[in-house]
Design a protein around this motif. Structure first.
Motif, PDB file in Angstrom:
ATOM      1  N   TYR A  14       0.814  -1.221   0.000  1.00 62.21           N
ATOM      2  CA  TYR A  14       0.000   0.000   0.000  1.00 62.21           C
ATOM      3  C   TYR A  14       0.847   1.270   0.000  1.00 62.21           C
ATOM      4  N   LEU A  15       1.915   1.279   0.822  1.00 57.66           N
ATOM      5  CA  LEU A  15       2.682   2.517   1.003  1.00 57.66           C
ATOM      6  C   LEU A  15       3.693   2.725  -0.122  1.00 57.66           C
ATOM      7  N   THR A  16       3.162   2.872  -1.331  1.00 57.75           N
ATOM      8  CA  THR A  16       4.008   3.216  -2.468  1.00 57.75           C
ATOM      9  C   THR A  16       4.311   4.713  -2.430  1.00 57.75           C
ATOM     10  N   ILE A  17       5.287   5.139  -3.211  1.00 60.55           N
ATOM     11  CA  ILE A  17       5.656   6.564  -3.238  1.00 60.55           C
ATOM     12  C   ILE A  17       4.466   7.417  -3.650  1.00 60.55           C
ATOM     13  N   ALA A  18       3.731   6.951  -4.668  1.00 63.25           N
ATOM     14  CA  ALA A  18       2.580   7.715  -5.162  1.00 63.25           C
ATOM     15  C   ALA A  18       1.523   7.894  -4.073  1.00 63.25           C
ATOM     16  N   ARG A  19       1.255   6.822  -3.333  1.00 63.57           N
ATOM     17  CA  ARG A  19       0.225   6.899  -2.294  1.00 63.57           C
ATOM     18  C   ARG A  19       0.685   7.745  -1.116  1.00 63.57           C
ATOM     19  N   VAL A  20       1.962   7.647  -0.765  1.00 69.33           N
ATOM     20  CA  VAL A  20       2.480   8.464   0.339  1.00 69.33           C
ATOM     21  C   VAL A  20       2.380   9.942  -0.012  1.00 69.33           C
ATOM     22  N   ILE A  21       2.719  10.293  -1.252  1.00 68.17           N
ATOM     23  CA  ILE A  21       2.606  11.688  -1.688  1.00 68.17           C
ATOM     24  C   ILE A  21       1.147  12.142  -1.653  1.00 68.17           C
ATOM     25  N   SER A  22       0.253  11.287  -2.133  1.00 67.84           N
ATOM     26  CA  SER A  22      -1.183  11.604  -2.086  1.00 67.84           C
ATOM     27  C   SER A  22      -1.657  11.803  -0.648  1.00 67.84           C
ATOM     28  N   LEU A  23      -1.150  10.947   0.247  1.00 67.68           N
ATOM     29  CA  LEU A  23      -1.523  11.042   1.659  1.00 67.68           C
ATOM     30  C   LEU A  23      -1.072  12.371   2.256  1.00 67.68           C
ATOM     31  N   ILE A  24       0.165  12.778   1.939  1.00 63.65           N
ATOM     32  CA  ILE A  24       0.709  14.055   2.450  1.00 63.65           C
ATOM     33  C   ILE A  24      -0.127  15.233   1.949  1.00 63.65           C
ATOM     34  N   ILE A  25      -0.429  15.223   0.642  1.00 63.88           N
ATOM     35  CA  ILE A  25      -1.225  16.313   0.059  1.00 63.88           C
ATOM     36  C   ILE A  25      -2.611  16.342   0.685  1.00 63.88           C
ATOM     37  N   ALA A  26      -3.201  15.166   0.879  1.00 56.61           N
ATOM     38  CA  ALA A  26      -4.536  15.076   1.472  1.00 56.61           C
ATOM     39  C   ALA A  26      -4.550  15.647   2.889  1.00 56.61           C
ATOM     40  N   PHE A  27      -3.499  15.380   3.650  1.00 53.44           N
ATOM     41  CA  PHE A  27      -3.420  15.915   5.011  1.00 53.44           C
ATOM     42  C   PHE A  27      -3.289  17.441   4.992  1.00 53.44           C
ATOM     43  N   PHE A  28      -2.509  17.964   4.060  1.00 49.72           N
ATOM     44  CA  PHE A  28      -2.394  19.421   3.957  1.00 49.72           C
ATOM     45  C   PHE A  28      -3.725  20.055   3.550  1.00 49.72           C
ATOM     46  N   LEU A  29      -4.472  19.375   2.675  1.00 51.93           N
ATOM     47  CA  LEU A  29      -5.789  19.879   2.277  1.00 51.93           C
ATOM     48  C   LEU A  29      -6.741  19.862   3.467  1.00 51.93           C
ATOM     49  N   SER A  30      -6.754  18.769   4.208  1.00 54.50           N
ATOM     50  CA  SER A  30      -7.621  18.668   5.374  1.00 54.50           C
ATOM     51  C   SER A  30      -7.215  19.671   6.445  1.00 54.50           C
ATOM     52  N   GLY A  31      -5.898  19.847   6.628  1.00 56.31           N
ATOM     53  CA  GLY A  31      -5.410  20.846   7.584  1.00 56.31           C
ATOM     54  C   GLY A  31      -5.805  22.251   7.187  1.00 56.31           C
ATOM     55  N   ALA A  32      -5.811  22.528   5.882  1.00 55.80           N
ATOM     56  CA  ALA A  32      -6.226  23.843   5.394  1.00 55.80           C
ATOM     57  C   ALA A  32      -7.703  24.101   5.657  1.00 55.80           C
ATOM     58  N   ILE A  33      -8.513  23.065   5.448  1.00 57.22           N
ATOM     59  CA  ILE A  33      -9.949  23.196   5.717  1.00 57.22           C
ATOM     60  C   ILE A  33     -10.182  23.488   7.194  1.00 57.22           C
ATOM     61  N   SER A  34      -9.478  22.750   8.043  1.00 59.03           N
ATOM     62  CA  SER A  34      -9.626  22.929   9.482  1.00 59.03           C
ATOM     63  C   SER A  34      -9.147  24.309   9.934  1.00 59.03           C
ATOM     64  N   THR A  35      -8.114  24.841   9.256  1.00 57.29           N
ATOM     65  CA  THR A  35      -7.525  26.119   9.667  1.00 57.29           C
ATOM     66  C   THR A  35      -8.247  27.326   9.088  1.00 57.29           C
ATOM     67  N   PHE A  36      -8.605  27.251   7.808  1.00 50.55           N
ATOM     68  CA  PHE A  36      -9.071  28.444   7.115  1.00 50.55           C
ATOM     69  C   PHE A  36     -10.579  28.513   6.865  1.00 50.55           C
ATOM     70  N   MET A  37     -11.273  27.369   6.940  1.00 55.91           N
ATOM     71  CA  MET A  37     -12.724  27.414   6.784  1.00 55.91           C
ATOM     72  C   MET A  37     -13.355  28.020   8.037  1.00 55.91           C
ATOM     73  N   SER A  38     -14.357  28.846   7.849  1.00 61.22           N
ATOM     74  CA  SER A  38     -14.997  29.522   8.975  1.00 61.22           C
ATOM     75  C   SER A  38     -15.972  28.593   9.688  1.00 61.22           C
ATOM     76  N   LYS A  39     -15.570  28.098  10.852  1.00 58.95           N
ATOM     77  CA  LYS A  39     -16.459  27.246  11.643  1.00 58.95           C
ATOM     78  C   LYS A  39     -17.641  28.032  12.175  1.00 58.95           C
ATOM     79  N   GLY A  40     -17.392  29.312  12.475  1.00 58.10           N
ATOM     80  CA  GLY A  40     -18.479  30.154  12.965  1.00 58.10           C
ATOM     81  C   GLY A  40     -19.587  30.299  11.941  1.00 58.10           C
ATOM     82  N   ALA A  41     -19.191  30.410  10.663  1.00 54.05           N
ATOM     83  CA  ALA A  41     -20.185  30.554   9.593  1.00 54.05           C
ATOM     84  C   ALA A  41     -21.047  29.309   9.471  1.00 54.05           C
TER      85      ALA A  41
END
Length: 340
Positions: A14-41
């Protein structure tokens, strides 16, 4: 020993280079949503005086906006109930939150396939609204509503315009989609992202984004690795004939079995994806797969105990029955109309 080797081999495969890179990008995307999306809204639409059609609509997609998982959705659910959110929108949020968690959806597409990925997203949204509406019809009359809408007014500062944020998220999503298969496009998107970050974001915001991404990865990656390992072990110890016998066809019985199994098992965030993928390799039909993916993230024994303390035994049992039954029905319908 061979069983443990099967788990290790699953990790290696499972942990191929392609999947690890996808996993890293996915975490940054999820982290961005958690950081920059307005929870109050988002949270303000759960207030007792909010228009119901807006409350249900926001609640049904809140998992993608708030980046909640099966563990973090429970205190948020308890909080909005305590503050006066109607049982319908609150239950819609409870089901949809972990069901359309961004990371889980991304890896459903990546590992299990586009067909089931789309089915999971659309079914979770529709099902969450139906379950919320049924709970509201059954129990709304006995609700005590606190009309203090101010409790839901959470102010958050954001100096960027909506379109600047939209461009940022579109670029992140484009990087995730292009990945390692289209390196030139990925480089172009990455350079564009650097320019956008330089123009519109402050240094502290970027540090907060990295911090949130690291927190998510620290919580989820160990569980995900365990999930992949367990999936390999299950593939080795479960006979194909066993899986084919009980969930190898698309009947109401097999879909309900999958729904009940998903409801009472505990799937930590993302672990359901590799485990369900291993079940498919053993012969699990796509209809029951969808039923399991719908019921699994939203319910578990620990989850049920917490929900019962917030809603009471009667409402909790109703919720559990609705999730299992409707997940099975949706799996049956999608299995006959879409998966073939």
């Amino acid at each position: 020993m061979n069983i443990l080797l099967s788990g290790w081999q699953a990790l290696v495969d499972y942990l191929t280079i392609a999947r690890v890179i996808s996993l890293i990008i996915a975490f940054f995307l999820s982290g961005a949503i958690s950081t920059f999306m307005s929870k109050g809204a988002v949270m303000k639409y759960f207030g007792p005086n909010a228009k119901k059609y807006i409350s249900y609509a926001i609640a049904s997609v809140s998992g993608a906006i708030l980046a909640v998982c099966s563990c973090s959705v429970l205190p948020m659910f308890a909080s909005i109930r305590k503050k006066g959110a109607g049982i319908g929108p609150a239950v819609t949020f409870l089901f949809a939150g972990p069901a359309i968690n961004v990371l889980a959806i991304i890896f459903t597409f990546k590992l299990i396939g586009t067909e089931i990925g789309f089915a999971r997203v659309t079914s979770a949204i529709v099902l969450s609204i139906i379950i919320g509406l049924v709970m509201s019809i059954l129990y709304q009359k006995g609700e005590e509503i606190d009309p203090n809408e101010n409790m839901f007014n959470i102010q958050e500062e954001n100096e960027r315009t909506w379109w600047q944020n939209l461009i940022f998220f579109i670029i992140l999503l484009a990087i995730l989609i292009s990945g390692v298969k289209h390196p030139i496009l990925t480089i172009v998107f990455f350079v564009t992202l650097v320019v956008v970050l330089f123009l519109y974001f402050k240094k502290q915001e970027l540090l907060n984004w990295c911090s949130e991404t690291w927190i998510l990865a620290k919580k989820i990656v160990p569980l995900f690795i365990v999930g992949v390992f367990i999936a390999g072990v299950l593939t080795a110890i479960i006979p194909e004939t066993f899986m084919v016998k009980f969930v190898g066809n698309n009947t109401i019985g097999s879909n309900l079995i999958a729904g009940v199994f998903g409801a009472f098992m505990y799937f930590a965030t993302l672990t359901e994806v590799p485990i369900v993928n291993s079940f498919m390799e053993l012969g699990m039909n796509k209809g029951p797969v969808l039923a399991l993916l719908l019921a699994g993230p939203s319910l578990s024994l620990p989850n049920m105990i917490v929900i019962s303390k917030v809603m009471g035994i009667k409402k909790t049992l109703t919720y559990i029955c609705l999730v299992v039954l409707l997940s099975g029905v949706v799996g049956l319908i999608m299995g006959n109309l879409v998966f073939y």
